[in-house]
Write a protein that holds these residues in place. Structure first.
Motif, PDB file in Angstrom:
ATOM      1  N   ARG A 157      39.998  79.470  55.062  1.00 42.85           N
ATOM      2  CA  ARG A 157      39.500  78.907  55.750  1.00 42.85           C
ATOM      3  C   ARG A 157      38.136  77.505  55.325  1.00 42.85           C
ATOM      4  O   ARG A 157      38.044  78.067  54.479  1.00 42.85           O
ATOM      5  CB  ARG A 157      38.380  79.783  57.007  1.00 42.85           C
ATOM      6  CG  ARG A 157      36.718  80.539  56.481  1.00 42.85           C
ATOM      7  CD  ARG A 157      36.050  81.179  57.028  1.00 42.85           C
ATOM      8  NE  ARG A 157      35.274  81.711  56.662  1.00 42.85           N
ATOM      9  CZ  ARG A 157      35.450  82.761  55.672  1.00 42.85           C
ATOM     10  NH1 ARG A 157      36.221  83.239  55.282  1.00 42.85           N
ATOM     11  NH2 ARG A 157      33.888  83.198  54.405  1.00 42.85           N
ATOM     12  N   ILE A 158      38.208  76.756  56.043  1.00 43.94           N
ATOM     13  CA  ILE A 158      36.933  76.019  56.063  1.00 43.94           C
ATOM     14  C   ILE A 158      35.982  75.917  56.316  1.00 43.94           C
ATOM     15  O   ILE A 158      35.454  76.133  57.715  1.00 43.94           O
ATOM     16  CB  ILE A 158      38.091  73.846  55.918  1.00 43.94           C
ATOM     17  CG1 ILE A 158      38.392  74.348  54.831  1.00 43.94           C
ATOM     18  CG2 ILE A 158      36.540  73.515  55.470  1.00 43.94           C
ATOM     19  CD1 ILE A 158      40.065  72.884  55.357  1.00 43.94           C
ATOM     20  N   GLU A 159      34.473  76.443  55.362  1.00 47.11           N
ATOM     21  CA  GLU A 159      33.375  75.793  55.856  1.00 47.11           C
ATOM     22  C   GLU A 159      32.198  74.621  55.840  1.00 47.11           C
ATOM     23  O   GLU A 159      32.917  74.159  54.728  1.00 47.11           O
ATOM     24  CB  GLU A 159      32.138  77.760  55.626  1.00 47.11           C
ATOM     25  CG  GLU A 159      33.000  78.648  56.411  1.00 47.11           C
ATOM     26  CD  GLU A 159      32.000  79.940  55.993  1.00 47.11           C
ATOM     27  OE1 GLU A 159      32.406  81.185  56.325  1.00 47.11           O
ATOM     28  OE2 GLU A 159      31.491  80.231  54.591  1.00 47.11           O
ATOM     29  N   LEU A 160      31.704  74.216  56.939  1.00 46.68           N
ATOM     30  CA  LEU A 160      30.699  73.296  56.073  1.00 46.68           C
ATOM     31  C   LEU A 160      28.864  73.816  57.014  1.00 46.68           C
ATOM     32  O   LEU A 160      28.875  74.716  57.626  1.00 46.68           O
ATOM     33  CB  LEU A 160      30.875  72.659  57.736  1.00 46.68           C
ATOM     34  CG  LEU A 160      32.174  71.276  57.451  1.00 46.68           C
ATOM     35  CD1 LEU A 160      32.415  70.506  58.360  1.00 46.68           C
ATOM     36  CD2 LEU A 160      32.568  70.826  55.780  1.00 46.68           C
TER      37      LEU A 160
ATOM     38  N   ALA B 170      39.667  74.305  47.568  1.00 45.91           N
ATOM     39  CA  ALA B 170      39.155  72.939  47.275  1.00 45.91           C
ATOM     40  C   ALA B 170      38.787  72.234  48.035  1.00 45.91           C
ATOM     41  O   ALA B 170      38.949  71.012  48.218  1.00 45.91           O
ATOM     42  CB  ALA B 170      39.265  72.563  45.778  1.00 45.91           C
ATOM     43  N   PRO B 171      37.964  72.566  49.499  1.00 48.18           N
ATOM     44  CA  PRO B 171      38.194  70.711  50.322  1.00 48.18           C
ATOM     45  C   PRO B 171      36.929  70.560  50.181  1.00 48.18           C
ATOM     46  O   PRO B 171      35.889  70.930  49.484  1.00 48.18           O
ATOM     47  CB  PRO B 171      37.606  72.282  51.900  1.00 48.18           C
ATOM     48  CG  PRO B 171      36.913  73.168  50.772  1.00 48.18           C
ATOM     49  CD  PRO B 171      37.341  73.592  50.074  1.00 48.18           C
ATOM     50  N   GLU B 172      37.309  69.026  50.259  1.00 47.65           N
ATOM     51  CA  GLU B 172      35.967  68.233  50.049  1.00 47.65           C
ATOM     52  C   GLU B 172      35.718  66.923  51.555  1.00 47.65           C
ATOM     53  O   GLU B 172      37.076  66.964  52.720  1.00 47.65           O
ATOM     54  CB  GLU B 172      36.362  66.811  49.562  1.00 47.65           C
ATOM     55  CG  GLU B 172      36.686  67.500  47.815  1.00 47.65           C
ATOM     56  CD  GLU B 172      36.784  65.839  46.593  1.00 47.65           C
ATOM     57  OE1 GLU B 172      36.924  66.666  45.682  1.00 47.65           O
ATOM     58  OE2 GLU B 172      36.574  65.060  47.401  1.00 47.65           O
ATOM     59  N   LEU B 173      34.378  66.613  51.783  1.00 50.24           N
ATOM     60  CA  LEU B 173      33.945  65.912  52.913  1.00 50.24           C
ATOM     61  C   LEU B 173      33.750  64.845  52.632  1.00 50.24           C
ATOM     62  O   LEU B 173      32.726  64.552  51.893  1.00 50.24           O
ATOM     63  CB  LEU B 173      32.724  66.824  53.746  1.00 50.24           C
ATOM     64  CG  LEU B 173      32.511  66.089  54.880  1.00 50.24           C
ATOM     65  CD1 LEU B 173      33.461  66.154  56.214  1.00 50.24           C
ATOM     66  CD2 LEU B 173      31.098  67.188  55.392  1.00 50.24           C
ATOM     67  N   HIS B 174      34.269  63.627  52.760  1.00 50.45           N
ATOM     68  CA  HIS B 174      34.047  62.433  53.561  1.00 50.45           C
ATOM     69  C   HIS B 174      34.214  61.512  54.165  1.00 50.45           C
ATOM     70  O   HIS B 174      34.177  61.413  55.082  1.00 50.45           O
ATOM     71  CB  HIS B 174      35.432  61.736  52.507  1.00 50.45           C
ATOM     72  CG  HIS B 174      35.645  62.761  51.524  1.00 50.45           C
ATOM     73  ND1 HIS B 174      34.873  61.848  49.715  1.00 50.45           N
ATOM     74  CD2 HIS B 174      36.393  63.072  50.871  1.00 50.45           C
ATOM     75  CE1 HIS B 174      35.803  62.490  48.469  1.00 50.45           C
ATOM     76  NE2 HIS B 174      36.079  63.092  49.064  1.00 50.45           N
TER      77      HIS B 174
ATOM     78  N   VAL C 254      35.749  79.277  50.339  1.00 51.55           N
ATOM     79  CA  VAL C 254      35.389  80.766  50.632  1.00 51.55           C
ATOM     80  C   VAL C 254      36.322  81.678  49.120  1.00 51.55           C
ATOM     81  O   VAL C 254      37.576  81.563  49.413  1.00 51.55           O
ATOM     82  CB  VAL C 254      35.433  81.159  51.604  1.00 51.55           C
ATOM     83  CG1 VAL C 254      34.540  79.969  52.777  1.00 51.55           C
ATOM     84  CG2 VAL C 254      36.724  80.918  52.395  1.00 51.55           C
ATOM     85  N   PRO C 255      36.181  83.326  49.601  1.00 49.09           N
ATOM     86  CA  PRO C 255      36.652  84.295  48.340  1.00 49.09           C
ATOM     87  C   PRO C 255      37.656  84.887  49.181  1.00 49.09           C
ATOM     88  O   PRO C 255      38.414  84.780  48.669  1.00 49.09           O
ATOM     89  CB  PRO C 255      35.703  84.551  48.113  1.00 49.09           C
ATOM     90  CG  PRO C 255      34.289  84.840  48.862  1.00 49.09           C
ATOM     91  CD  PRO C 255      34.403  83.889  49.187  1.00 49.09           C
ATOM     92  N   GLU C 256      37.646  84.595  50.777  1.00 43.00           N
ATOM     93  CA  GLU C 256      38.660  85.275  51.096  1.00 43.00           C
ATOM     94  C   GLU C 256      39.891  83.868  51.152  1.00 43.00           C
ATOM     95  O   GLU C 256      41.462  84.143  51.792  1.00 43.00           O
ATOM     96  CB  GLU C 256      38.557  85.306  52.595  1.00 43.00           C
ATOM     97  CG  GLU C 256      37.497  86.385  53.230  1.00 43.00           C
ATOM     98  CD  GLU C 256      36.759  86.151  52.623  1.00 43.00           C
ATOM     99  OE1 GLU C 256      35.091  86.496  52.676  1.00 43.00           O
ATOM    100  OE2 GLU C 256      35.890  84.602  52.512  1.00 43.00           O
TER     101      GLU C 256
ATOM    102  N   GLN D   3      28.405  82.526  45.787  1.00 39.93           N
ATOM    103  CA  GLN D   3      30.629  83.159  46.341  1.00 39.93           C
ATOM    104  C   GLN D   3      31.147  81.674  47.034  1.00 39.93           C
ATOM    105  O   GLN D   3      31.935  81.861  47.778  1.00 39.93           O
ATOM    106  CB  GLN D   3      30.858  84.261  47.113  1.00 39.93           C
ATOM    107  CG  GLN D   3      30.212  85.541  46.073  1.00 39.93           C
ATOM    108  CD  GLN D   3      31.274  86.424  46.822  1.00 39.93           C
ATOM    109  OE1 GLN D   3      31.412  86.649  48.335  1.00 39.93           O
ATOM    110  NE2 GLN D   3      30.639  87.655  45.844  1.00 39.93           N
ATOM    111  N   ARG D   4      31.244  80.329  46.268  1.00 42.36           N
ATOM    112  CA  ARG D   4      31.349  79.128  47.237  1.00 42.36           C
ATOM    113  C   ARG D   4      32.049  78.768  45.497  1.00 42.36           C
ATOM    114  O   ARG D   4      30.844  77.646  44.973  1.00 42.36           O
ATOM    115  CB  ARG D   4      30.741  78.659  47.558  1.00 42.36           C
ATOM    116  CG  ARG D   4      30.244  78.787  49.339  1.00 42.36           C
ATOM    117  CD  ARG D   4      31.433  79.339  49.741  1.00 42.36           C
ATOM    118  NE  ARG D   4      31.267  79.364  51.002  1.00 42.36           N
ATOM    119  CZ  ARG D   4      31.337  81.718  51.246  1.00 42.36           C
ATOM    120  NH1 ARG D   4      31.616  81.916  50.557  1.00 42.36           N
ATOM    121  NH2 ARG D   4      30.962  81.480  53.153  1.00 42.36           N
ATOM    122  N   ALA D   5      33.332  78.636  45.041  1.00 40.47           N
ATOM    123  CA  ALA D   5      33.820  77.717  44.635  1.00 40.47           C
ATOM    124  C   ALA D   5      33.762  76.851  44.941  1.00 40.47           C
ATOM    125  O   ALA D   5      34.123  76.152  45.584  1.00 40.47           O
ATOM    126  CB  ALA D   5      34.774  78.485  43.452  1.00 40.47           C
TER     127      ALA D   5
END
Length: 324
Positions: free
Chosen positions: A39-42, A74-78, A34-36, A14-16
């Protein structure tokens, strides 16, 4: 010769829109939608296959009102010049709608050595040419210049989103021309929605490759490929060629539906890994965007004689590795 591992897929359930970043500290950092969408999780792990069970930390939560109050996508970490950045898309909730397709791109910054710690500062909206639907920003450096690639709706072009590229003045500011790289035009790019989105950059074999995803987020979702020579002017659309067919798509035989919105990482031995989401079933009740079961998956890939990546077909789900 290196063996090709089979990962315990789904890698993270469940992480698109999965994003994996292998840092110099030896950790694989993971984030995704996240499905909801709130928020942004790491999370992080020393091995890719351990990400599914890794502890998660909430880096940021949406607001109740305003431009950062709905559909956090769609968060991205750089890691850029000693600091961590998260690029993500957010929309505005109103009384009449839930913000769907009203997204803009935003940036967070963290100076901690470990992005699961410290404080995430809001750098604000990453401004582009238009105030229109924009999302899926990714960034890369090449020959001393930093670029952003993102998806956006041009009000003058029919369709939902095209892919653009621009040089960056800093990690949250564009500079110079903003150039369209691709617009949905082939039959596989225009099913349900006219979409080019979810870009990911791969530098290999003297070329710059950009994968992207197309069509609606059901079983029609698939990936295409843009290619440029590493010495070409990356801001010239003529430098890029686009695949005529999808390079990664649904496998009915393997029960993998709608693979896409990928990222890239590597194994310790240097093998390249495709990270992507897909569903294990075809029929969806309601809007596909609110079906939570786009799971993150991983598989190793290689290259053809022309130096281009060959992703093959999405492999069937596997059972998780037994706990030692």
């Amino acid at each position: 010769m290196s063996s090709t591992p089979v990962f315990p897929n789904p890698l993270v359930e469940q992480r698109a829109d999965p994003w994996v970043y292998l840092h110099t500290d030896g950790y694989y950092y993971f984030t995704g939608s996240v499905p909801e969408y709130d928020r942004i999780e790491l999370r992080r792990a020393k091995r890719l296959q351990d990400l599914g069970n890794a502890e998660t930390v909430v880096a940021w939560r949406k607001y109740e009102t305003g431009p950062l109050s709905a559909n956090i996508w769609a968060p991205e970490l750089h890691f850029i010049e000693g600091k961590w950045y998260i690029y993500f898309a957010a929309a505005r909730t109103t009384e009449t709608r839930d913000g769907l397709f009203d997204h803009r791109i935003f940036v967070l910054e963290n100076a901690s050595a470990n992005p699961l710690e410290g404080e995430w500062l809001e750098k604000g909206q990453l401004k582009t040419r238009w105030e229109s639907f924009a999302l899926d920003a990714t960034t890369f450096e090449h020959l001393g210049r930093r670029y952003l690639v993102w998806a956006q709706k041009d009000p003058q072009i029919f369709g939902n989103s095209n892919l653009y590229i621009s040089e960056m003045a800093n990690p949250w500011t564009l500079q110079g021309p903003q150039v369209m790289l691709t617009t949905p035009e082939h039959p596989w790019e225009v099913i349900g929605f006219l979409v080019n989105e979810g870009a990911a950059v791969l530098k290999r074999n003297g070329k710059i490759f950009i994968t992207f995803s197309a069509s609606a987020t059901d079983h029609h979702y698939c990936m295409g490929l843009l290619t440029a020579d590493e010495n070409a002017d990356l801001l010239d659309p003529a430098s890029w060629s686009k695949s005529q067919e999808p390079v990664f798509q649904t496998s009915e035989a393997n029960q993998q539906y709608g693979p896409g919105h990928n990222s890239f990482t590597t194994l310790p031995d240097g093998q390249d890994v495709l990270i992507f989401h897909a569903r294990s079933y075809k029929d969806i009740v309601g809007d596909p965007l609110y079906d939570p079961n786009r799971h993150a998956r991983a598989q190793v890939f290689g290259y053809g004689e022309d130096g281009a990546p060959v992703f093959g077909v999405p492999l069937p789900d596997t059972q998780p590795e037994p706990t030692p």
